[in-house]
Enzyme design. Sequence first.
Site, PDB file in Angstrom:
ATOM      1  N   HIS A   8       4.937   8.292 -25.369  1.00 11.44           N
ATOM      2  CA  HIS A   8       3.677   8.291 -26.103  1.00 11.44           C
ATOM      3  C   HIS A   8       3.329   6.900 -26.625  1.00 11.44           C
ATOM      4  CE1 HIS A   8       4.144  12.685 -26.009  1.00 11.44           C
ATOM      5  NE2 HIS A   8       5.416  12.408 -26.165  1.00 11.44           N
TER       6      HIS A   8
ATOM      7  N   GLU B 248       6.344  11.747 -29.915  1.00  3.34           N
ATOM      8  CA  GLU B 248       5.356  10.890 -30.552  1.00  3.34           C
ATOM      9  C   GLU B 248       5.548  10.827 -32.063  1.00  3.34           C
ATOM     10  OE1 GLU B 248       3.751   8.407 -30.631  1.00  3.34           O
ATOM     11  OE2 GLU B 248       1.706   8.686 -29.880  1.00  3.34           O
TER      12      GLU B 248
ATOM     13  N   GLY C  79      31.570 -20.316 -24.530  1.00  3.19           N
ATOM     14  CA  GLY C  79      31.744 -19.991 -23.112  1.00  3.19           C
ATOM     15  C   GLY C  79      31.143 -21.026 -22.194  1.00  3.19           C
TER      16      GLY C  79
ATOM     17  N   ARG D 103       3.043  17.275 -22.466  1.00  2.00           N
ATOM     18  CA  ARG D 103       2.283  16.325 -21.667  1.00  2.00           C
ATOM     19  C   ARG D 103       3.145  15.306 -20.931  1.00  2.00           C
ATOM     20  NH1 ARG D 103       1.361  15.789 -27.118  1.00  2.00           N
ATOM     21  NH2 ARG D 103       1.413  13.738 -28.131  1.00  2.00           N
TER      22      ARG D 103
ATOM     23  N   ARG E 191       2.707   5.841 -20.454  1.00  2.00           N
ATOM     24  CA  ARG E 191       2.276   6.949 -21.298  1.00  2.00           C
ATOM     25  C   ARG E 191       2.108   8.175 -20.414  1.00  2.00           C
ATOM     26  NH1 ARG E 191      -2.797   5.407 -24.961  1.00  2.00           N
ATOM     27  NH2 ARG E 191      -2.412   7.528 -25.710  1.00  2.00           N
ATOM     28  N   HIS E 192       2.095   9.321 -21.035  1.00  2.00           N
ATOM     29  CA  HIS E 192       1.742  10.540 -20.311  1.00  2.00           C
ATOM     30  C   HIS E 192       0.326  10.395 -19.765  1.00  2.00           C
ATOM     31  CE1 HIS E 192      -0.848  11.407 -23.731  1.00  2.00           C
ATOM     32  NE2 HIS E 192       0.185  11.069 -24.498  1.00  2.00           N
TER      33      HIS E 192
ATOM     34  N   LYS F 142      -7.259   3.951 -45.320  1.00  2.00           N
ATOM     35  CA  LYS F 142      -7.310   2.526 -45.640  1.00  2.00           C
ATOM     36  C   LYS F 142      -5.908   1.926 -45.744  1.00  2.00           C
ATOM     37  CE  LYS F 142      -9.068  -0.733 -49.097  1.00  2.00           C
ATOM     38  NZ  LYS F 142      -9.736  -0.886 -50.420  1.00  2.00           N
ATOM     39  N   ALA F 143      -4.982   2.670 -46.375  1.00  2.00           N
ATOM     40  CA  ALA F 143      -3.609   2.171 -46.540  1.00  2.00           C
ATOM     41  C   ALA F 143      -2.934   1.969 -45.189  1.00  2.00           C
ATOM     42  CB  ALA F 143      -2.803   3.144 -47.391  1.00  2.00           C
ATOM     43  N   ARG F 144      -3.205   2.852 -44.256  1.00  2.00           N
ATOM     44  CA  ARG F 144      -2.582   2.723 -42.931  1.00  2.00           C
ATOM     45  C   ARG F 144      -3.120   1.497 -42.203  1.00  2.00           C
ATOM     46  NH1 ARG F 144      -2.501   5.048 -37.382  1.00  2.00           N
ATOM     47  NH2 ARG F 144      -0.289   5.338 -36.912  1.00  2.00           N
TER      48      ARG F 144
ATOM     49  N   TYR G  43      -9.565  10.652 -35.974  1.00  2.00           N
ATOM     50  CA  TYR G  43      -9.555   9.591 -36.988  1.00  2.00           C
ATOM     51  C   TYR G  43     -10.741   9.729 -37.937  1.00  2.00           C
ATOM     52  CZ  TYR G  43      -5.821   7.186 -34.467  1.00  2.00           C
ATOM     53  OH  TYR G  43      -4.611   6.862 -33.872  1.00  2.00           O
TER      54      TYR G  43
ATOM     55  N   ASN H  10      -6.429  14.018 -26.031  1.00  2.00           N
ATOM     56  CA  ASN H  10      -7.026  12.690 -25.861  1.00  2.00           C
ATOM     57  C   ASN H  10      -8.537  12.808 -25.667  1.00  2.00           C
ATOM     58  OD1 ASN H  10      -4.230  11.491 -23.844  1.00  2.00           O
ATOM     59  ND2 ASN H  10      -4.540  11.347 -26.065  1.00  2.00           N
TER      60      ASN H  10
ATOM     61  N   PHE I 297      21.233 -15.301 -22.820  1.00  2.00           N
ATOM     62  CA  PHE I 297      20.724 -13.936 -22.683  1.00  2.00           C
ATOM     63  C   PHE I 297      21.214 -13.073 -23.835  1.00  2.00           C
ATOM     64  CE2 PHE I 297      21.345  -9.570 -21.199  1.00  2.00           C
ATOM     65  CZ  PHE I 297      20.076  -9.248 -20.725  1.00  2.00           C
TER      66      PHE I 297
END
Length: 439
Positions: A366, A301, A20, A281, A230-231, A324-326, A312, A237, A28
């Site tokens: 979220h 979420e 083109g 929320r 975010r909310h 740990k894996a996460r 956590y 929280n 873009f």
Amino acid sequence: MPVYTVSNVQNLKICVVMVGLPARGKSFISQKIVRYLSWLSIKARCFNVGNYRRQAGAAKPSAEFFASDNAMGMKVRRQAVEQAVADMNRWFFEEDGIVGILDATNTTHERRDWILKMCRENGIEPMFLESWCNDQDIILRNILEMKATSPDYEGCDPEDARRDFLERIAKYEDVYEPLDETRDQDLTFVRLINVAQQVIINRIETYLESRIVFYVMNLHIKPRVIWLSRHGESVYNLEKKIGGDSHLSPRGLEYARKLPELVRESAGNVDLTVWTSTLVRTGETAQFLPYKQLQWKALDELDAGVCDGMTYEEIEEKYPEDFKARDEDKYEYRYRGGESYRDVVIRLEPIIMELERQENILIITHQAVLRCIYAYFMNVPQEESPWVSIPLHTLIKLEPRAYSTKVTRVKANIEAVSTYKEKGTSRVGEPSQDRRPLQ
């Protein structure tokens, strides 16, 4: 879960060949395809011939450089496309590339026949994508965008840049040979007429090609803005719990009341639509906004499964191996009975597709979901996306452009807890310097 790519099964390698005149939105579209496919774990890269031409010494050429009878200009341009194709071939075979995009004008049958030959000799499937446009409003908007963002006009007087660019387009028009449904009937191609006012498709034969076609059919190149938030701060929280469906805290409600003012200051009188998740929320955060609102289940979420409603610290104590894996692979890790970031990306694809069709949207959702959406627009690598800081009580303004997305963050000056968890700890708090919001 297997990597989300359909091309590995067939071992396809696809070269999307852009076609083109200048100011038709090719760069873009090229960048958007790369971001979309990369976001879906399909390895894609754009090879912009203009960049190769600049590297060859023609950094800020005048319009005359692009005349078909300019021998030196033609030599440099030919070397640029040859180098781009050579690099693309290396990327395909040395880095296991899947979709390479050759971003150039490729306006003549001769150039396209040469590219077709190169692809066939290397076992690469060529797919031509032409952006044809005679809508003067679109062209003029693209010219303004090119003046503002193209390296060719960096530091140039705006009026001189406009005049030169119009002359450059005229040089290309002298030799432009659009794709022809009769001559090119054996080629795989897509013709976008005035962006997506009309779409002509020919010999689209693979699933991945059809995915690319469906995506570009939903694109538009009109200026638009996407706002993300975010909310407001929630009760969960404050309690450092993840997931759940809690109400807003008093400070979260204060943010909800402040949000219409923030949006108005950022958007002016623009007519926009608000998208929220189905959770309490986000609805409470959007309640004071005077715009049309839509709920999307896909914006809910990330599902924390058995860890829903836990802190956590509790997860680390009860499921230490999972914790740990996460941390080791946050994008791929799936909560027991829940989701991974990859799962969220998959369910967000219809949202992204619809988002590309729209003009001005405010999304209230979220942290994990916004990380995935932000990563799509900002081209954040998958492994980094789960670590992007998306703080509470902050409005993020995204302005997609030809070569990048401009991002502006507007803080509401209403205190809120931080829900950011650093790698290797169960504590939440503000990210360290190397985890600051990506720009």
